[in-house]
Motif scaffolding. Structure first.
Motif, PDB file in Angstrom:
ATOM      1  N   LYS A  30       2.228   5.786  -8.585  1.00  0.00           N
ATOM      2  CA  LYS A  30       1.436   6.906  -8.070  1.00  0.00           C
ATOM      3  C   LYS A  30       1.276   6.739  -6.568  1.00  0.00           C
ATOM      4  CE  LYS A  30      -1.199   7.637 -12.322  1.00  0.00           C
ATOM      5  NZ  LYS A  30      -0.354   6.837 -13.199  1.00  0.00           N
ATOM      6  N   THR A  31       1.697   7.770  -5.822  1.00  0.00           N
ATOM      7  CA  THR A  31       1.650   7.699  -4.370  1.00  0.00           C
ATOM      8  C   THR A  31       1.395   9.081  -3.785  1.00  0.00           C
ATOM      9  OG1 THR A  31       2.751   6.722  -2.446  1.00  0.00           O
ATOM     10  CG2 THR A  31       4.128   8.026  -3.946  1.00  0.00           C
ATOM     11  N   SER A  32       1.359   9.134  -2.460  1.00  0.00           N
ATOM     12  CA  SER A  32       1.194  10.406  -1.748  1.00  0.00           C
ATOM     13  C   SER A  32       2.520  10.769  -1.082  1.00  0.00           C
ATOM     14  CB  SER A  32       0.108  10.278  -0.677  1.00  0.00           C
ATOM     15  OG  SER A  32       0.541   9.385   0.343  1.00  0.00           O
ATOM     16  N   ASP A  33       2.635  12.012  -0.657  1.00  0.00           N
ATOM     17  CA  ASP A  33       3.849  12.444   0.021  1.00  0.00           C
ATOM     18  C   ASP A  33       4.044  11.665   1.319  1.00  0.00           C
ATOM     19  OD1 ASP A  33       6.150  14.140  -0.023  1.00  0.00           O
ATOM     20  OD2 ASP A  33       5.259  15.243   1.647  1.00  0.00           O
ATOM     21  N   LEU A  34       2.955  11.249   1.940  1.00  0.00           N
ATOM     22  CA  LEU A  34       3.036  10.464   3.175  1.00  0.00           C
ATOM     23  C   LEU A  34       3.702   9.114   2.956  1.00  0.00           C
ATOM     24  CD1 LEU A  34      -0.575  11.094   4.561  1.00  0.00           C
ATOM     25  CD2 LEU A  34       1.567  12.097   5.409  1.00  0.00           C
ATOM     26  N   ARG A  35       3.597   8.553   1.780  1.00  0.00           N
ATOM     27  CA  ARG A  35       4.131   7.228   1.478  1.00  0.00           C
ATOM     28  C   ARG A  35       5.434   7.248   0.676  1.00  0.00           C
ATOM     29  NH1 ARG A  35       2.146   3.727   4.942  1.00  0.00           N
ATOM     30  NH2 ARG A  35      -0.010   3.125   4.564  1.00  0.00           N
TER      31      ARG A  35
ATOM     32  N   ARG B  52       0.825  -1.225   0.000  1.00  0.00           N
ATOM     33  CA  ARG B  52       0.000   0.000   0.000  1.00  0.00           C
ATOM     34  C   ARG B  52       0.849   1.261   0.000  1.00  0.00           C
ATOM     35  NH1 ARG B  52      -5.425  -0.578  -1.258  1.00  0.00           N
ATOM     36  NH2 ARG B  52      -6.178  -2.512  -0.379  1.00  0.00           N
ATOM     37  N   LEU B  53       2.041   1.163  -0.604  1.00  0.00           N
ATOM     38  CA  LEU B  53       2.897   2.333  -0.744  1.00  0.00           C
ATOM     39  C   LEU B  53       2.604   3.080  -2.034  1.00  0.00           C
ATOM     40  CD1 LEU B  53       6.242   0.770   0.496  1.00  0.00           C
ATOM     41  CD2 LEU B  53       4.760   2.392   1.726  1.00  0.00           C
ATOM     42  N   ALA B  54       1.861   2.460  -2.927  1.00  0.00           N
ATOM     43  CA  ALA B  54       1.435   3.084  -4.179  1.00  0.00           C
ATOM     44  C   ALA B  54       0.012   2.630  -4.465  1.00  0.00           C
ATOM     45  CB  ALA B  54       2.358   2.695  -5.327  1.00  0.00           C
ATOM     46  N   ALA B  55      -0.740   3.490  -5.144  1.00  0.00           N
ATOM     47  CA  ALA B  55      -2.110   3.165  -5.524  1.00  0.00           C
ATOM     48  C   ALA B  55      -2.177   2.598  -6.931  1.00  0.00           C
ATOM     49  CB  ALA B  55      -2.994   4.408  -5.425  1.00  0.00           C
ATOM     50  N   CYS B  56      -1.146   2.859  -7.734  1.00  0.00           N
ATOM     51  CA  CYS B  56      -1.154   2.450  -9.133  1.00  0.00           C
ATOM     52  C   CYS B  56       0.277   2.401  -9.638  1.00  0.00           C
ATOM     53  CB  CYS B  56      -1.962   3.468  -9.950  1.00  0.00           C
ATOM     54  SG  CYS B  56      -2.004   3.168 -11.720  1.00  0.00           S
ATOM     55  N   ALA B  57       0.512   1.492 -10.580  1.00  0.00           N
ATOM     56  CA  ALA B  57       1.819   1.406 -11.229  1.00  0.00           C
ATOM     57  C   ALA B  57       1.616   1.396 -12.730  1.00  0.00           C
ATOM     58  CB  ALA B  57       2.546   0.139 -10.789  1.00  0.00           C
ATOM     59  N   ASN B  58       2.402   2.189 -13.426  1.00  0.00           N
ATOM     60  CA  ASN B  58       2.407   2.198 -14.889  1.00  0.00           C
ATOM     61  C   ASN B  58       3.768   1.712 -15.349  1.00  0.00           C
ATOM     62  OD1 ASN B  58       0.852   5.208 -14.313  1.00  0.00           O
ATOM     63  ND2 ASN B  58      -0.246   3.554 -15.292  1.00  0.00           N
ATOM     64  N   ILE B  59       3.766   0.712 -16.222  1.00  0.00           N
ATOM     65  CA  ILE B  59       4.995   0.130 -16.735  1.00  0.00           C
ATOM     66  C   ILE B  59       5.061   0.415 -18.232  1.00  0.00           C
ATOM     67  CG2 ILE B  59       6.261  -2.009 -17.099  1.00  0.00           C
ATOM     68  CD1 ILE B  59       4.861  -3.084 -14.550  1.00  0.00           C
TER      69      ILE B  59
ATOM     70  N   LEU C 180      -6.364   8.049  -4.377  1.00  0.00           N
ATOM     71  CA  LEU C 180      -4.970   7.788  -4.030  1.00  0.00           C
ATOM     72  C   LEU C 180      -4.797   7.638  -2.516  1.00  0.00           C
ATOM     73  CD1 LEU C 180      -1.911   7.872  -5.124  1.00  0.00           C
ATOM     74  CD2 LEU C 180      -1.977  10.188  -4.214  1.00  0.00           C
ATOM     75  N   LEU C 181      -5.341   8.556  -1.765  1.00  0.00           N
ATOM     76  CA  LEU C 181      -5.199   8.506  -0.313  1.00  0.00           C
ATOM     77  C   LEU C 181      -5.908   7.287   0.268  1.00  0.00           C
ATOM     78  CD1 LEU C 181      -5.506  12.271   0.664  1.00  0.00           C
ATOM     79  CD2 LEU C 181      -3.459  10.825   0.695  1.00  0.00           C
ATOM     80  N   ALA C 182      -7.078   6.960  -0.233  1.00  0.00           N
ATOM     81  CA  ALA C 182      -7.815   5.798   0.262  1.00  0.00           C
ATOM     82  C   ALA C 182      -7.051   4.503   0.000  1.00  0.00           C
ATOM     83  CB  ALA C 182      -9.201   5.735  -0.383  1.00  0.00           C
ATOM     84  N   GLU C 183      -6.360   4.421  -1.110  1.00  0.00           N
ATOM     85  CA  GLU C 183      -5.664   3.191  -1.478  1.00  0.00           C
ATOM     86  C   GLU C 183      -4.278   3.050  -0.869  1.00  0.00           C
ATOM     87  OE1 GLU C 183      -7.113   0.683  -2.846  1.00  0.00           O
ATOM     88  OE2 GLU C 183      -8.946   1.840  -3.127  1.00  0.00           O
ATOM     89  N   THR C 184      -3.745   4.118  -0.282  1.00  0.00           N
ATOM     90  CA  THR C 184      -2.408   4.048   0.287  1.00  0.00           C
ATOM     91  C   THR C 184      -2.394   4.239   1.801  1.00  0.00           C
ATOM     92  OG1 THR C 184      -2.039   6.396  -0.212  1.00  0.00           O
ATOM     93  CG2 THR C 184      -1.230   4.787  -1.837  1.00  0.00           C
TER      94      THR C 184
END
Length: 102
Positions: free
Chosen positions: A58-63, A26-33, A97-101
């Motif tokens: 994709k993450t937040s500053d908190l993570r 839960r350090l990222a909500a999404c990954a693009n490769i 984003l915040l809900a997922e991380t």
């Protein structure tokens, strides 16, 4: 605010592995490769050219710190280049984003 944390990987499997580890933690909500990247860079006194895969998380500053630590610990490169940029986004995307991380 959303952060895009970016690194490059030697292949699709290593990018997928890092992405899944970040998502599982839960350090990222999404990954693009993005495969198909060609990188030219200085390494050990020479200019190298390698095919690479770009990974954007994709993450937040908190993570961010935890995500960077995970990438550093699990990345196959001796010196992975990890960058991050703050990006503006919609309120709905920021909420997701915040809900997922958390």
């Amino acid at each position: 605010m959303m952060l895009h944390v970016t690194t490059t990987c030697p292949d699709l499997d290593s990018a997928r592995s890092l992405a899944r580890a970040a998502l599982d933690a839960r350090l990222a909500a999404c990954a693009n490769i993005k495969p198909g990247l060609v990188s030219l860079f200085h390494w050990q006194g020479r200019i190298e050219e390698e095919a690479e895969v770009q990974l954007v998380l994709k993450t937040s500053d908190l993570r961010r710190a935890g995500l960077v630590a995970l990438i550093e610990a699990q990345h196959p490169y001796d010196v992975p280049v990890i960058t991050w940029d703050a990006v503006a986004t919609t309120q709905a995307a920021a909420d997701w984003l915040l809900a997922e991380t958390l």
